[in-house]
Design a protein around this motif. Structure first.
Motif, short mmCIF file in Angstrom:
data_model
loop_
_atom_site.label_atom_id
_atom_site.label_comp_id
_atom_site.label_asym_id
_atom_site.label_seq_id
_atom_site.Cartn_x
_atom_site.Cartn_y
_atom_site.Cartn_z
N ILE A 167 -2.03 0.79 -2.43
CA ILE A 167 -2.75 -0.63 -2.41
C ILE A 167 -1.59 -1.29 -2.14
O ILE A 167 -0.30 -1.15 -2.27
CB ILE A 167 -3.07 -0.97 -3.75
N SER A 168 -1.69 -2.13 -0.98
CA SER A 168 -0.59 -3.26 -0.61
C SER A 168 -1.33 -4.61 -0.25
O SER A 168 -2.51 -4.57 0.05
CB SER A 168 0.01 -2.72 0.64
N GLY A 169 -0.79 -5.64 -0.34
CA GLY A 169 -1.21 -7.00 -0.14
C GLY A 169 -0.47 -8.28 -0.57
O GLY A 169 0.70 -7.93 -1.12
N GLY A 170 -0.74 -9.20 0.05
CA GLY A 170 -0.11 -10.50 -0.36
C GLY A 170 1.01 -10.81 0.68
O GLY A 170 1.59 -9.98 1.11
N SER A 171 1.49 -12.14 0.40
CA SER A 171 2.63 -12.38 1.28
C SER A 171 4.00 -12.91 0.24
O SER A 171 5.22 -12.83 0.74
CB SER A 171 2.64 -13.38 2.29
N ALA A 172 3.72 -13.50 -0.75
CA ALA A 172 4.61 -14.20 -1.65
C ALA A 172 4.05 -14.21 -3.00
O ALA A 172 2.77 -14.68 -3.07
CB ALA A 172 5.35 -15.43 -0.98
N THR A 173 4.78 -14.43 -4.04
CA THR A 173 4.13 -14.52 -5.29
C THR A 173 3.53 -15.81 -5.45
O THR A 173 2.71 -15.99 -6.34
CB THR A 173 5.28 -14.34 -6.55
N ASN A 174 4.14 -17.02 -4.98
CA ASN A 174 3.27 -18.28 -5.03
C ASN A 174 2.30 -18.67 -3.87
O ASN A 174 2.01 -19.87 -3.69
CB ASN A 174 4.51 -19.19 -5.02
N VAL A 175 1.84 -17.40 -3.29
CA VAL A 175 0.64 -17.76 -2.33
C VAL A 175 -0.62 -16.88 -2.75
O VAL A 175 -0.37 -15.81 -3.10
CB VAL A 175 1.27 -17.31 -0.73
N VAL A 176 -1.53 -17.57 -2.87
CA VAL A 176 -2.93 -16.82 -2.90
C VAL A 176 -3.02 -15.81 -1.87
O VAL A 176 -3.04 -16.17 -0.65
CB VAL A 176 -4.11 -17.61 -3.15
N ALA A 177 -3.16 -14.76 -2.27
CA ALA A 177 -3.00 -13.45 -1.05
C ALA A 177 -4.17 -13.59 -0.01
O ALA A 177 -5.20 -13.76 -0.47
CB ALA A 177 -3.30 -11.99 -1.76
N GLY A 178 -3.68 -13.62 1.12
CA GLY A 178 -4.78 -13.68 2.20
C GLY A 178 -5.28 -12.41 2.56
O GLY A 178 -6.23 -12.16 3.16
N GLN A 179 -4.53 -11.25 2.41
CA GLN A 179 -4.96 -10.07 2.96
C GLN A 179 -4.46 -8.89 1.74
O GLN A 179 -3.46 -8.90 1.15
CB GLN A 179 -4.56 -9.83 4.28
N ALA A 180 -5.19 -7.85 1.64
CA ALA A 180 -4.98 -6.79 0.80
C ALA A 180 -5.59 -5.51 1.35
O ALA A 180 -6.67 -5.76 1.78
CB ALA A 180 -5.11 -7.16 -0.50
N THR A 181 -4.89 -4.46 1.24
CA THR A 181 -5.42 -3.13 1.75
C THR A 181 -5.30 -2.20 0.54
O THR A 181 -4.45 -2.06 -0.23
CB THR A 181 -4.83 -2.83 3.04
N ALA A 182 -6.33 -1.12 0.78
CA ALA A 182 -6.09 0.04 -0.14
C ALA A 182 -6.70 1.39 0.47
O ALA A 182 -7.70 1.18 1.30
CB ALA A 182 -7.12 -0.13 -1.36
N SER A 183 -5.92 2.41 0.28
CA SER A 183 -6.27 3.61 0.95
C SER A 183 -6.86 4.42 -0.36
O SER A 183 -6.19 4.74 -1.03
CB SER A 183 -5.23 4.48 1.53
N ILE A 184 -8.06 5.18 -0.10
CA ILE A 184 -9.10 5.74 -1.22
C ILE A 184 -9.10 7.30 -0.75
O ILE A 184 -9.73 7.36 0.18
CB ILE A 184 -10.18 4.88 -1.40
N ASP A 185 -8.86 8.22 -1.53
CA ASP A 185 -9.09 9.36 -1.20
C ASP A 185 -10.36 9.73 -1.89
O ASP A 185 -10.49 9.74 -2.95
CB ASP A 185 -7.83 10.19 -1.69
N ILE A 186 -11.14 10.28 -0.91
CA ILE A 186 -12.69 10.87 -1.67
C ILE A 186 -12.83 12.33 -1.35
O ILE A 186 -12.39 12.84 -0.20
CB ILE A 186 -13.74 9.95 -0.86
N ARG A 187 -13.19 13.13 -2.31
CA ARG A 187 -13.65 14.50 -2.09
C ARG A 187 -15.02 14.70 -2.59
O ARG A 187 -15.57 14.23 -3.57
CB ARG A 187 -12.72 15.48 -2.79
N VAL A 188 -15.74 15.54 -1.70
CA VAL A 188 -17.37 15.86 -2.12
C VAL A 188 -17.46 17.06 -1.67
O VAL A 188 -16.68 17.84 -0.91
CB VAL A 188 -18.12 14.67 -0.95
N SER A 189 -18.57 17.95 -2.38
CA SER A 189 -18.86 19.23 -2.21
C SER A 189 -20.13 19.26 -1.22
O SER A 189 -20.48 20.51 -0.74
CB SER A 189 -19.33 19.77 -3.53
#
Length: 395
Positions: free
Chosen positions: A249-271
């Protein structure tokens, strides 16, 4: 009394066990993180040098540029029989460069068996060294019996999805009669079924604002992404073989700024493909509480589910015949949660066995290890199978 070919091969594998282990440790000491391109390039050079040292110069070789990933190298050694076998293995590891310096060796197991540990030793540098020695032993013990043509494929991007090497793997597999993937065993079992995998990138785009002066004007991408990640975790269905893990997970630009963007990488396994479709639909249906935040999902399915297909069943039978001839009571097979390059081959309907490499445990965990006393038997198994595959599997 003259020893049987299988017994002679097994004995020879035992004689060269210390040399095989030396080669394994040589590969392990040179770190090859998937994200360190200079280290990967040097590691591939080392691997090639090892193959040439043990087998001589290949009859054909090609280095396929990986771009932002490690290169893929194919080395073909022409055999004396009509069969053609692909031996596939990756040389990249999940461990960041510098990990080896702080790595500690484990104590012996409870039953007193020695363990050897190091970053990538189990997954999967032991398999690489064993594969090279297997062809060497098959050549030595095979005369005057034939040996197949063998194409080694060493790729440096398996741990990040084989993004550049997949086309090469599929091309080589289609040219060969069978493919053996030198990934580690499942506690001694070959792997005939694997889950399919996906790496979804989820991007939340919100509205930036001053966190102190006008927080109400902002729409936090981080808050929305957190909601999404929790909802995504609930899509998992372990009973149906579906697991979901948000690993980055990553995101935001500064602690005193409401974050304008954030990303997550999600690993999925299926049968199954049915579970792929369900996950796709349920991810698309996830809603976050703030409508000002846009959610974009990259549905990046990487590897299809792998099952023991009709083409691979005779190969498994042959491997069990070889194991019995070498004195093993049984050669079990297993279904596992991890994906590998074998998934690509199986999806083409081609014969493939995975998990032909190390016996040990702890893939992707600090302390991963092998049992060095199993190296001769595993090397002999692949060597014996190569000797039997001098004739095409259905020839």
């Amino acid at each position: 009394m003259t020893a049987s070919p299988a017994a002679a091969l097994t004995a020879r594998a035992q004689e060269v066990a210390s040399e095989t282990v030396t080669d394994i440790l040589t590969l392990v000491r040179h770190e090859t993180s998937s994200y360190d391109l200079p280290a990967l390039a040097a590691g591939l050079d080392l691997l090639r040098e090892l193959a040439v040292h043990r087998l001589g110069r290949p009859d054909h070789e090609q280095r396929h540029p990986g771009g932002e990933c490690g290169d893929t190298l194919t080395l073909t050694y022409t055999g004396t029989g009509p069969g053609h076998v692909a031996l596939v293995g990756h040389y990249d590891t999940v461990w960041p460069t510098g990990t080896f310096a702080g790595w500690e060796q484990p104590e012996a197991s409870e039953d007193g068996r020695e363990k050897l540990s190091g970053p990538g030793i189990f997954d999967m540098k032991t398999g690489l060294a064993q594969g090279i020695w297997a062809l060497k032993l098959a050549r030595e013990s095979g005369a005057p019996a034939p040996v197949p043509t063998v194409t080694f494929l060493f790729n440096g991007d398996e741990e990040i999805g084989s993004l550049s090497s997949r086309p090469v793997i599929e091309e080589i597999a289609q040219k060969a009669d069978v493919t053996l993937v030198l990934e580690p065993t499942a506690h001694g079992a070959v792997k005939t079924a694997r889950k399919g995998s996906g790496i979804f990138k989820v991007t939340a785009t919100g509205v930036e604002a001053h966190a102190g002066l006008a927080p109400q004007d902002g729409a936090s991408a981080i808050t929305a992404l957190s909601e999404f990640v929790l909802a995504a975790a609930a899509v998992a269905a372990p009973g149906r073989g579906t697991t979901i893990n948000t690993g980055l997970i990553s995101g935001g630009s500064a602690t005193n700024v409401v974050a304008g963007q954030a990303t997550a990488s999600i690993d999925i396994r299926v049968s199954s493909e049915a579970e792929q479709a369900r996950v796709d639909a349920e991810f698309d249906a996830i809603k976050v509480s703030d409508p000002r935040v846009r959610i974009d999902i990259d549905h990046a399915w990487n590897r299809p589910p792998m099952t023991l297909n009709a083409a691979s069943a005779p190969l498994l039978d042959l491997a069990r015949e070889v194991a019995r001839a070498q004195g093993r009571d049984d050669l079990p097979d297993a279904a596992v949660g991890g994906a590998s390059d074998a998934n690509f081959v199986a999806a083409l309907g081609l014969p493939v066995l995975c998990g032909m490499g190390a016996v040990g445990d702890g893939a992707h965990a600090r302390g991963e290890f092998i049992y060095p006393d199993t190296v001769p038997a595993q090397t002999a198994l692949v060597a014996g199978l190569l000797a039997r595959l001098a004739q095409p599997l259905h020839g």
